[in-house]
Design a protein around this motif. Structure first.
Motif, short mmCIF file in Angstrom:
data_model
loop_
_atom_site.label_atom_id
_atom_site.label_comp_id
_atom_site.label_asym_id
_atom_site.label_seq_id
_atom_site.Cartn_x
_atom_site.Cartn_y
_atom_site.Cartn_z
N ASP A 57 33.53 34.97 27.37
CA ASP A 57 33.59 36.39 27.01
C ASP A 57 32.89 36.68 25.69
OD1 ASP A 57 34.36 39.06 27.33
OD2 ASP A 57 36.11 38.76 26.06
N LEU A 60 28.90 36.28 26.50
CA LEU A 60 28.29 37.18 27.47
C LEU A 60 28.78 38.62 27.37
CD1 LEU A 60 28.37 34.85 30.59
CD2 LEU A 60 26.46 35.30 29.08
N GLY A 61 29.85 38.83 26.68
CA GLY A 61 30.37 40.18 26.53
C GLY A 61 30.97 40.71 27.82
N PRO A 62 30.88 42.01 28.03
CA PRO A 62 31.52 42.61 29.21
C PRO A 62 30.88 42.20 30.54
CG PRO A 62 30.25 44.25 28.02
CD PRO A 62 30.25 43.00 27.19
N TRP A 63 29.68 41.65 30.50
CA TRP A 63 29.01 41.23 31.74
C TRP A 63 29.65 40.02 32.37
CZ3 TRP A 63 25.97 44.34 34.19
CH2 TRP A 63 25.33 45.35 33.49
N VAL A 64 30.48 39.31 31.62
CA VAL A 64 31.08 38.09 32.16
C VAL A 64 31.93 38.40 33.39
CG1 VAL A 64 33.16 38.05 30.71
CG2 VAL A 64 32.20 35.93 31.54
N ALA A 66 31.51 40.82 35.63
CA ALA A 66 30.63 41.09 36.77
C ALA A 66 30.09 39.78 37.34
CB ALA A 66 29.49 42.01 36.36
N ILE A 67 29.71 38.88 36.45
CA ILE A 67 29.20 37.57 36.88
C ILE A 67 30.28 36.80 37.62
CG2 ILE A 67 28.38 35.33 36.05
CD1 ILE A 67 27.02 36.93 33.74
#
Length: 92
Positions: A57, A60-64, A66-67
């Protein structure tokens, strides 16, 4: 942890495919039969995704998230579609 969860996810779907040889597996519902090993792998997948998501987290921030959703969902749809294609071809 994220890679390990992806591996467990694919292994869980393979176990489900083996437990349902010759039977179509619905894409959006539970399979007709599920092995104990497949269930354990699904639980391991969930635990590893949560653990890996917490660790990644910061990087990658908030994209984690989605991944992680892609890692969990895509193997199930792809492997089930391939299984259903094989079963349909064998029945024809």
């Amino acid at each position: 942890m994220i890679v390990a969860s992806a591996v467990c996810s694919v292994a869980a779907v393979r176990q489900t495919s083996r437990a349902n040889r010759g039977v179509l597996i619905p894409l959006m519902k539970n399979p007709p039969s599920r092995s104990a090993r497949g269930t354990v792998l699904l639980v391991a997948t969930a635990l590893l995704v949560i653990w890996g998501g917490n660790l990644a987290d910061d990087a990658l921030g908030p994209w984690v998230f989605a991944i992680l959703i892609v890692i969990l969902v895509v193997p199930h749809f792809v492997m089930r579609a391939l299984h259903n294609r094989r079963v349909t071809a064998a029945q024809a």
